[in-house]
Design a protein around this motif. Sequence first.
Motif, PDB file in Angstrom:
ATOM      1  N   SER A  91      56.470  81.577   9.000  1.00 40.78           N
ATOM      2  CA  SER A  91      57.140  81.082   7.786  1.00 40.78           C
ATOM      3  C   SER A  91      57.099  79.567   7.653  1.00 40.78           C
ATOM      4  O   SER A  91      57.237  79.038   6.559  1.00 40.78           O
ATOM      5  CB  SER A  91      58.593  81.549   7.767  1.00 40.78           C
ATOM      6  N   GLY A  92      56.927  78.848   8.746  1.00 39.21           N
ATOM      7  CA  GLY A  92      56.937  77.394   8.708  1.00 39.21           C
ATOM      8  C   GLY A  92      58.331  76.794   8.611  1.00 39.21           C
ATOM      9  O   GLY A  92      58.487  75.590   8.476  1.00 39.21           O
ATOM     10  N   LYS A  93      59.355  77.629   8.690  1.00 40.12           N
ATOM     11  CA  LYS A  93      60.728  77.142   8.579  1.00 40.12           C
ATOM     12  C   LYS A  93      61.276  76.569   9.877  1.00 40.12           C
ATOM     13  O   LYS A  93      62.199  75.774   9.862  1.00 40.12           O
ATOM     14  CB  LYS A  93      61.658  78.274   8.129  1.00 40.12           C
ATOM     15  N   LEU A  94      60.724  76.994  11.000  1.00 39.14           N
ATOM     16  CA  LEU A  94      61.233  76.560  12.299  1.00 39.14           C
ATOM     17  C   LEU A  94      60.124  75.857  13.072  1.00 39.14           C
ATOM     18  O   LEU A  94      59.016  76.380  13.191  1.00 39.14           O
ATOM     19  CB  LEU A  94      61.759  77.763  13.084  1.00 39.14           C
ATOM     20  N   MET A  95      60.436  74.673  13.560  1.00 44.93           N
ATOM     21  CA  MET A  95      59.475  73.883  14.335  1.00 44.93           C
ATOM     22  C   MET A  95      60.120  73.518  15.664  1.00 44.93           C
ATOM     23  O   MET A  95      61.334  73.305  15.730  1.00 44.93           O
ATOM     24  CB  MET A  95      59.116  72.582  13.608  1.00 44.93           C
ATOM     25  N   ASN A  96      59.297  73.418  16.707  1.00 46.17           N
ATOM     26  CA  ASN A  96      59.779  72.802  17.939  1.00 46.17           C
ATOM     27  C   ASN A  96      59.031  71.489  18.104  1.00 46.17           C
ATOM     28  O   ASN A  96      57.968  71.292  17.511  1.00 46.17           O
ATOM     29  CB  ASN A  96      59.610  73.726  19.150  1.00 46.17           C
ATOM     30  N   TYR A  97      59.599  70.592  18.836  1.00 46.33           N
ATOM     31  CA  TYR A  97      58.944  69.302  19.069  1.00 46.33           C
ATOM     32  C   TYR A  97      59.353  68.753  20.424  1.00 46.33           C
ATOM     33  O   TYR A  97      60.369  69.139  21.002  1.00 46.33           O
ATOM     34  CB  TYR A  97      59.260  68.303  17.957  1.00 46.33           C
ATOM     35  N   TYR A  98      58.508  67.885  20.937  1.00 44.43           N
ATOM     36  CA  TYR A  98      58.767  67.218  22.211  1.00 44.43           C
ATOM     37  C   TYR A  98      58.023  65.894  22.195  1.00 44.43           C
ATOM     38  O   TYR A  98      57.055  65.721  21.441  1.00 44.43           O
ATOM     39  CB  TYR A  98      58.322  68.094  23.395  1.00 44.43           C
ATOM     40  N   GLY A  99      58.480  64.966  23.002  1.00 43.76           N
ATOM     41  CA  GLY A  99      57.793  63.688  23.034  1.00 43.76           C
ATOM     42  C   GLY A  99      58.420  62.708  23.997  1.00 43.76           C
ATOM     43  O   GLY A  99      59.402  62.999  24.682  1.00 43.76           O
ATOM     44  N   LEU A 137      64.497  71.510  18.342  1.00 44.16           N
ATOM     45  CA  LEU A 137      64.186  72.512  17.326  1.00 44.16           C
ATOM     46  C   LEU A 137      64.628  71.969  15.978  1.00 44.16           C
ATOM     47  O   LEU A 137      65.682  71.335  15.872  1.00 44.16           O
ATOM     48  CB  LEU A 137      64.931  73.814  17.598  1.00 44.16           C
ATOM     49  N   GLU A 138      63.820  72.249  14.944  1.00 41.17           N
ATOM     50  CA  GLU A 138      64.123  71.775  13.602  1.00 41.17           C
ATOM     51  C   GLU A 138      63.942  72.931  12.618  1.00 41.17           C
ATOM     52  O   GLU A 138      62.944  73.641  12.665  1.00 41.17           O
ATOM     53  CB  GLU A 138      63.179  70.627  13.246  1.00 41.17           C
ATOM     54  N   TYR A 139      64.931  73.120  11.732  1.00 44.63           N
ATOM     55  CA  TYR A 139      64.905  74.203  10.760  1.00 44.63           C
ATOM     56  C   TYR A 139      64.846  73.619   9.354  1.00 44.63           C
ATOM     57  O   TYR A 139      65.587  72.699   9.013  1.00 44.63           O
ATOM     58  CB  TYR A 139      66.159  75.073  10.909  1.00 44.63           C
ATOM     59  N   PHE A 140      63.960  74.180   8.519  1.00 46.70           N
ATOM     60  CA  PHE A 140      63.767  73.759   7.133  1.00 46.70           C
ATOM     61  C   PHE A 140      64.218  74.878   6.193  1.00 46.70           C
ATOM     62  O   PHE A 140      63.524  75.878   6.052  1.00 46.70           O
ATOM     63  CB  PHE A 140      62.288  73.457   6.864  1.00 46.70           C
ATOM     64  N   PRO A 141      65.381  74.737   5.535  1.00 49.61           N
ATOM     65  CA  PRO A 141      65.814  75.761   4.577  1.00 49.61           C
ATOM     66  C   PRO A 141      64.839  75.843   3.394  1.00 49.61           C
ATOM     67  O   PRO A 141      64.196  74.856   3.044  1.00 49.61           O
ATOM     68  CB  PRO A 141      67.179  75.270   4.109  1.00 49.61           C
ATOM     69  N   ASP A 142      64.748  77.016   2.766  1.00 45.84           N
ATOM     70  CA  ASP A 142      63.859  77.220   1.610  1.00 45.84           C
ATOM     71  C   ASP A 142      64.143  76.229   0.494  1.00 45.84           C
ATOM     72  O   ASP A 142      65.288  76.071   0.062  1.00 45.84           O
ATOM     73  CB  ASP A 142      64.029  78.636   1.049  1.00 45.84           C
ATOM     74  N   GLY A 143      63.081  75.576  -0.003  1.00 47.98           N
ATOM     75  CA  GLY A 143      63.161  74.732  -1.184  1.00 47.98           C
ATOM     76  C   GLY A 143      63.989  73.472  -1.058  1.00 47.98           C
ATOM     77  O   GLY A 143      64.208  72.799  -2.055  1.00 47.98           O
ATOM     78  N   ALA A 144      64.470  73.139   0.114  1.00 49.75           N
ATOM     79  CA  ALA A 144      65.306  71.950   0.281  1.00 49.75           C
ATOM     80  C   ALA A 144      64.516  70.864   1.009  1.00 49.75           C
ATOM     81  O   ALA A 144      63.703  71.168   1.877  1.00 49.75           O
ATOM     82  CB  ALA A 144      66.558  72.289   1.066  1.00 49.75           C
ATOM     83  N   LEU A 146      65.823  68.919   3.018  1.00 51.62           N
ATOM     84  CA  LEU A 146      66.559  68.668   4.253  1.00 51.62           C
ATOM     85  C   LEU A 146      66.031  69.511   5.397  1.00 51.62           C
ATOM     86  O   LEU A 146      65.544  70.619   5.198  1.00 51.62           O
ATOM     87  CB  LEU A 146      68.036  68.998   4.064  1.00 51.62           C
ATOM     88  N   SER A 147      66.170  68.981   6.590  1.00 51.50           N
ATOM     89  CA  SER A 147      65.956  69.771   7.792  1.00 51.50           C
ATOM     90  C   SER A 147      67.146  69.533   8.710  1.00 51.50           C
ATOM     91  O   SER A 147      67.753  68.461   8.697  1.00 51.50           O
ATOM     92  CB  SER A 147      64.639  69.396   8.478  1.00 51.50           C
ATOM     93  N   ILE A 148      67.464  70.548   9.485  1.00 47.04           N
ATOM     94  CA  ILE A 148      68.572  70.503  10.427  1.00 47.04           C
ATOM     95  C   ILE A 148      67.962  70.596  11.812  1.00 47.04           C
ATOM     96  O   ILE A 148      67.050  71.402  12.041  1.00 47.04           O
ATOM     97  CB  ILE A 148      69.534  71.679  10.175  1.00 47.04           C
ATOM     98  N   PHE A 149      68.448  69.794  12.741  1.00 49.70           N
ATOM     99  CA  PHE A 149      67.829  69.800  14.064  1.00 49.70           C
ATOM    100  C   PHE A 149      68.861  69.743  15.177  1.00 49.70           C
ATOM    101  O   PHE A 149      70.011  69.344  14.977  1.00 49.70           O
ATOM    102  CB  PHE A 149      66.851  68.629  14.212  1.00 49.70           C
ATOM    103  N   MET A 150      68.418  70.145  16.359  1.00 51.44           N
ATOM    104  CA  MET A 150      69.163  69.963  17.603  1.00 51.44           C
ATOM    105  C   MET A 150      68.143  69.624  18.676  1.00 51.44           C
ATOM    106  O   MET A 150      67.005  70.122  18.651  1.00 51.44           O
ATOM    107  CB  MET A 150      69.978  71.196  17.967  1.00 51.44           C
ATOM    108  N   GLU A 151      68.541  68.739  19.580  1.00 48.16           N
ATOM    109  CA  GLU A 151      67.602  68.299  20.598  1.00 48.16           C
ATOM    110  C   GLU A 151      68.328  67.896  21.876  1.00 48.16           C
ATOM    111  O   GLU A 151      69.532  67.637  21.861  1.00 48.16           O
ATOM    112  CB  GLU A 151      66.747  67.139  20.088  1.00 48.16           C
ATOM    113  N   GLY A 169      70.730  63.662  23.519  1.00 50.70           N
ATOM    114  CA  GLY A 169      70.578  64.823  22.659  1.00 50.70           C
ATOM    115  C   GLY A 169      71.663  64.862  21.611  1.00 50.70           C
ATOM    116  O   GLY A 169      72.560  64.010  21.592  1.00 50.70           O
ATOM    117  N   GLY A 170      71.561  65.825  20.749  1.00 52.69           N
ATOM    118  CA  GLY A 170      72.562  65.970  19.716  1.00 52.69           C
ATOM    119  C   GLY A 170      72.088  66.885  18.601  1.00 52.69           C
ATOM    120  O   GLY A 170      71.085  67.589  18.725  1.00 52.69           O
ATOM    121  N   VAL A 171      72.821  66.827  17.503  1.00 56.97           N
ATOM    122  CA  VAL A 171      72.497  67.607  16.312  1.00 56.97           C
ATOM    123  C   VAL A 171      72.505  66.665  15.124  1.00 56.97           C
ATOM    124  O   VAL A 171      73.172  65.630  15.130  1.00 56.97           O
ATOM    125  CB  VAL A 171      73.499  68.758  16.089  1.00 56.97           C
ATOM    126  N   GLY A 172      71.759  67.024  14.096  1.00 60.15           N
ATOM    127  CA  GLY A 172      71.732  66.165  12.920  1.00 60.15           C
ATOM    128  C   GLY A 172      70.991  66.770  11.759  1.00 60.15           C
ATOM    129  O   GLY A 172      70.599  67.945  11.777  1.00 60.15           O
TER     130      GLY A 172
END
Length: 177
Positions: A91-99, A137-144, A146-151, A169-172
């Motif tokens: 769906s492309g709504k959920l991404m993981n990332y690292y760096g 992890l980052e979540y992208f709601p449909d049509g918005a 905005l993205s919501i993340f926690m790390e 770490g945190g949320v945002g």
Amino acid sequence: MKKLQILLVFSLISFSGLAQTKDWAVGFRIGEPGGLMLRRYLNNDRNVLEFNVGTYGALWGNISKYRDGQYKNIGFAFNGQYLWRNEMGKSGKLMNYYGFGGQITSRTYYSPKNINGQIIDIDQSNIALGGVGTAGLEYFPDGAPLSIFMEVGLYAELIPAVLYLHPQGGVGVRLNF
């Protein structure tokens, strides 16, 4: 703060029909470091340059051992990281990332000194430099936009306290444009 709230509301209204990611993102994190962030998406959104500025030591380690003394306060942090992103699912709504990247901190620490037979904590300003690693992890709601993340992450200081470790770490939320 009120100007920031007005800017965010205006941005949400203006960008409400845009797709998930574009070229840039601005956001806010509650955590370590807590504060503002700026992202620049690269290579078809698979890689990111991210810069964060905010508080350091507010969530974890407000009081913690450091060198020959301890921290008893909140400081300031600035970091920059290079991140790799991966889609989770189709769906492309959920991404993981690292760096990985670097971080500069400024914080006062207190060192006990014996003055005329009495132990007194002497406050000392401290500028430090170290490496930082992050996974999230980052979540992208449909049509918005905005993205919501926690790390979660880890700061490993190199100067002046070699291998002083501090969890991060945190949320945002991020506004992508």
